[in-house]
Motif scaffolding. Structure first.
Motif, mmCIF file in Angstrom:
data_model
loop_
_atom_site.group_PDB
_atom_site.id
_atom_site.type_symbol
_atom_site.label_atom_id
_atom_site.label_comp_id
_atom_site.label_asym_id
_atom_site.label_seq_id
_atom_site.Cartn_x
_atom_site.Cartn_y
_atom_site.Cartn_z
ATOM 1 N N MET A 1 0.844 -1.198 0.000
ATOM 2 C CA MET A 1 0.000 0.000 0.000
ATOM 3 C C MET A 1 0.878 1.246 0.000
ATOM 4 S SD MET A 1 -3.046 1.356 0.287
ATOM 5 C CE MET A 1 -3.537 3.057 0.500
ATOM 6 N N ARG A 2 0.600 2.127 -0.955
ATOM 7 C CA ARG A 2 1.382 3.355 -1.056
ATOM 8 C C ARG A 2 0.542 4.540 -0.560
ATOM 9 N NH1 ARG A 2 2.532 5.093 -6.955
ATOM 10 N NH2 ARG A 2 4.113 3.491 -6.816
ATOM 11 N N ILE A 3 1.156 5.384 0.252
ATOM 12 C CA ILE A 3 0.487 6.594 0.726
ATOM 13 C C ILE A 3 1.376 7.773 0.355
ATOM 14 C CG2 ILE A 3 -0.416 7.824 2.742
ATOM 15 C CD1 ILE A 3 -0.397 4.956 4.112
ATOM 16 N N ARG A 4 0.855 8.667 -0.463
ATOM 17 C CA ARG A 4 1.691 9.780 -0.913
ATOM 18 C C ARG A 4 1.489 10.996 -0.026
ATOM 19 N NH1 ARG A 4 -0.055 11.217 -6.277
ATOM 20 N NH2 ARG A 4 -0.888 13.116 -5.387
ATOM 21 N N ALA A 5 2.610 11.537 0.474
ATOM 22 C CA ALA A 5 2.526 12.742 1.307
ATOM 23 C C ALA A 5 2.240 13.949 0.423
ATOM 24 C CB ALA A 5 3.835 12.940 2.065
ATOM 25 N N ASP A 6 1.588 14.939 1.007
ATOM 26 C CA ASP A 6 1.234 16.149 0.258
ATOM 27 C C ASP A 6 2.383 17.156 0.360
ATOM 28 O OD1 ASP A 6 -0.202 17.956 -1.210
ATOM 29 O OD2 ASP A 6 -1.404 18.661 0.492
ATOM 30 N N ASN A 7 3.530 16.810 -0.222
ATOM 31 C CA ASN A 7 4.689 17.713 -0.202
ATOM 32 C C ASN A 7 5.308 17.827 -1.606
ATOM 33 O OD1 ASN A 7 5.623 15.025 -0.152
ATOM 34 N ND2 ASN A 7 7.488 15.545 0.925
ATOM 35 N N PRO A 8 4.464 18.123 -2.615
ATOM 36 C CA PRO A 8 5.001 18.184 -3.975
ATOM 37 C C PRO A 8 5.977 19.343 -4.156
ATOM 38 C CG PRO A 8 2.763 19.030 -3.939
ATOM 39 C CD PRO A 8 3.054 18.500 -2.559
ATOM 40 N N SER A 9 6.999 19.164 -5.001
ATOM 41 C CA SER A 9 7.987 20.200 -5.301
ATOM 42 C C SER A 9 8.810 19.696 -6.482
ATOM 43 C CB SER A 9 8.903 20.432 -4.096
ATOM 44 O OG SER A 9 9.874 19.408 -4.030
ATOM 45 N N PRO A 10 9.632 20.590 -7.084
ATOM 46 C CA PRO A 10 10.464 20.085 -8.181
ATOM 47 C C PRO A 10 11.380 18.943 -7.738
ATOM 48 C CG PRO A 10 10.586 22.494 -8.053
ATOM 49 C CD PRO A 10 9.823 22.024 -6.851
ATOM 50 N N MET A 11 11.744 18.906 -6.442
ATOM 51 C CA MET A 11 12.647 17.867 -5.962
ATOM 52 C C MET A 11 11.923 16.605 -5.508
ATOM 53 S SD MET A 11 15.464 19.353 -6.532
ATOM 54 C CE MET A 11 16.522 18.100 -5.825
ATOM 55 N N THR A 12 10.698 16.740 -5.012
ATOM 56 C CA THR A 12 9.996 15.554 -4.498
ATOM 57 C C THR A 12 8.954 15.041 -5.488
ATOM 58 O OG1 THR A 12 8.307 16.870 -3.384
ATOM 59 C CG2 THR A 12 10.243 16.339 -2.081
ATOM 60 N N LEU A 13 8.913 15.638 -6.698
ATOM 61 C CA LEU A 13 7.908 15.298 -7.714
ATOM 62 C C LEU A 13 6.522 15.473 -7.106
ATOM 63 C CD1 LEU A 13 9.664 12.155 -9.286
ATOM 64 C CD2 LEU A 13 9.906 14.537 -9.948
ATOM 65 N N THR A 14 5.667 14.432 -7.191
ATOM 66 C CA THR A 14 4.302 14.599 -6.686
ATOM 67 C C THR A 14 4.225 14.507 -5.163
ATOM 68 O OG1 THR A 14 4.016 12.245 -7.140
ATOM 69 C CG2 THR A 14 3.141 13.770 -8.771
ATOM 70 N N GLY A 15 5.344 14.173 -4.520
ATOM 71 C CA GLY A 15 5.351 14.023 -3.065
ATOM 72 C C GLY A 15 6.087 12.752 -2.682
ATOM 73 N N THR A 16 6.354 12.591 -1.385
ATOM 74 C CA THR A 16 7.082 11.398 -0.919
ATOM 75 C C THR A 16 6.119 10.224 -0.754
ATOM 76 O OG1 THR A 16 8.608 12.836 0.288
ATOM 77 C CG2 THR A 16 8.557 10.504 0.928
ATOM 78 N N ASN A 17 6.497 9.072 -1.267
ATOM 79 C CA ASN A 17 5.698 7.857 -1.091
ATOM 80 C C ASN A 17 6.115 7.134 0.180
ATOM 81 O OD1 ASN A 17 4.438 8.197 -3.625
ATOM 82 N ND2 ASN A 17 6.059 7.057 -4.667
ATOM 83 N N THR A 18 5.144 6.891 1.036
ATOM 84 C CA THR A 18 5.340 6.034 2.209
ATOM 85 C C THR A 18 4.713 4.690 1.864
ATOM 86 O OG1 THR A 18 5.246 7.885 3.757
ATOM 87 C CG2 THR A 18 4.650 5.722 4.637
ATOM 88 N N TYR A 19 5.357 3.594 2.261
ATOM 89 C CA TYR A 19 4.781 2.272 1.980
ATOM 90 C C TYR A 19 4.458 1.543 3.271
ATOM 91 C CZ TYR A 19 6.187 2.983 -2.839
ATOM 92 O OH TYR A 19 6.310 3.497 -4.105
ATOM 93 N N VAL A 20 3.295 0.894 3.287
ATOM 94 C CA VAL A 20 2.907 0.027 4.398
ATOM 95 C C VAL A 20 2.819 -1.391 3.843
ATOM 96 C CG1 VAL A 20 1.134 -0.522 6.102
ATOM 97 C CG2 VAL A 20 1.588 1.874 5.535
ATOM 98 N N LEU A 21 3.663 -2.301 4.352
ATOM 99 C CA LEU A 21 3.610 -3.700 3.929
ATOM 100 C C LEU A 21 2.896 -4.491 5.007
ATOM 101 C CD1 LEU A 21 7.260 -4.326 2.610
ATOM 102 C CD2 LEU A 21 5.397 -3.051 1.570
ATOM 103 N N SER A 22 2.054 -5.439 4.569
ATOM 104 C CA SER A 22 1.300 -6.228 5.528
ATOM 105 C C SER A 22 1.855 -7.647 5.589
ATOM 106 C CB SER A 22 -0.163 -6.254 5.101
ATOM 107 O OG SER A 22 -0.913 -6.893 6.094
ATOM 108 N N SER A 23 1.812 -8.261 6.772
ATOM 109 C CA SER A 23 2.292 -9.644 6.921
ATOM 110 C C SER A 23 1.320 -10.600 6.235
ATOM 111 C CB SER A 23 2.418 -9.994 8.399
ATOM 112 O OG SER A 23 1.136 -9.939 9.004
ATOM 113 N N ARG A 24 1.770 -11.855 6.019
ATOM 114 C CA ARG A 24 0.930 -12.868 5.362
ATOM 115 C C ARG A 24 -0.416 -13.036 6.073
ATOM 116 N NH1 ARG A 24 4.025 -12.380 1.756
ATOM 117 N NH2 ARG A 24 5.104 -13.994 0.572
#
Ligand SMILES: [Zn+2]
Length: 255
Positions: A1-24
């Motif tokens: 699951m990807r959650i994109r932070a609302d920090n868009p800029s020329p350096m961060t593109l659309t924003g930083t992606n945070t990922y949440v991985l779930s166990s089996r």
């Protein structure tokens, strides 16, 4: 699951992606790069983790758009270990090294494997899990990443790219999830492009030096003449890394 932070800029593109991985068994989770200190981002992350036990947090590298929220981690995840290369970001866990497995569930498959990929910064890592490479800023979903001097190193970056290409060739992953931009479904093409792009830039810098350019500013004016003024500072940092790689960084250019 990807959650994109609302920090868009020329350096961060659309924003930083945070990922949440779930166990089996869906009972525990691992978090990759909490991101910037934005309350809405944190709420979205914690809502995504939901009833699962947050077992571990992993940081791909030191930059604030990935790490800032760790500043308040004792409030939102007090007992959760933070895994990072640098001791100052590690918490309740020793600093990570290449090949480490970070477990986040009861199944043997509930683990990410650390691949150290210095270059963008010296503490940059990628993570392997389930045939996916979580690449941090080492590979981006759009454009190419930046390598600055002295924070990063172009020589190390080129070696890290070769290593990622080698891991791809032996089938360790088939997809890249970057920290900025969309999923990369065709990694061979993108990594090949990255390598060509770097080599091209290095020959352009060599050519500029042959034309008589000496300082970072002079080289930047030639090689990055068409760059967006908002990222001119970054371009100069990149030129510094290139000059350092070529052993041509002059004394007045050294930070
Ligand atoms: Zn970064």
């Amino acid at each position: 699951m990807r959650i994109r932070a609302d920090n868009p800029s020329p350096m961060t593109l659309t924003g930083t992606n945070t990922y949440v991985l779930s166990s089996r068994d869906d009972r525990s989770a691992l978090l990759i790069d909490p991101g910037p200190e934005l309350p809405e981002h944190r709420e979205t992350i914690l809502a995504e983790v939901g009833d699962r036990r947050l077992a571990a947090i992993v940081l791909t590298h030191r930059h604030a758009d990935h790490s800032e929220m760790l500043g308040s981690v004792e409030h939102w995840a007090p007992d959760v270990p933070v895994h990072a290369v640098l001791p100052e970001f590690s918490r309740l866990a020793p600093p990570v090294t290449d090949g480490d497995l970070i477990a986040f569930g009861d199944d043997d498959a509930d683990a990410v494997r650390v691949v150290t990929t210095p270059g963008h910064t010296m503490d940059s890592i990628c993570l392997l899990h389930d045939s996916v490479l979580y690449s941090g800023d080492t590979v981006l979903g759009e454009g190419t990443t930046i390598v600055t001097h002295p924070e990063g190193s172009l020589g190390d970056y080129l070696e890290s790219l070769d290593r990622l290409i080698a891991l791809l060739e032996v089938g360790e992953y088939s997809r890249i999830e970057p920290a900025h931009g969309p999923t990369i479904d065709h990694p061979a093409e993108v990594l090949g492009h990255y390598r060509r792009h770097r080599r091209e830039r290095i020959s352009q810098v060599r050519a500029a030096l042959e034309q008589g350019a000496r300082t970072t500013t002079e080289v930047c004016d030639i090689v990055y003449h068409d760059v967006d003024p908002r990222v001119r500072g970054a371009a100069e940092q990149i030129v510094r890394a290139q000059l350092s790689y070529l052993g041509a960084l002059t004394a007045d250019d050294r930070p």
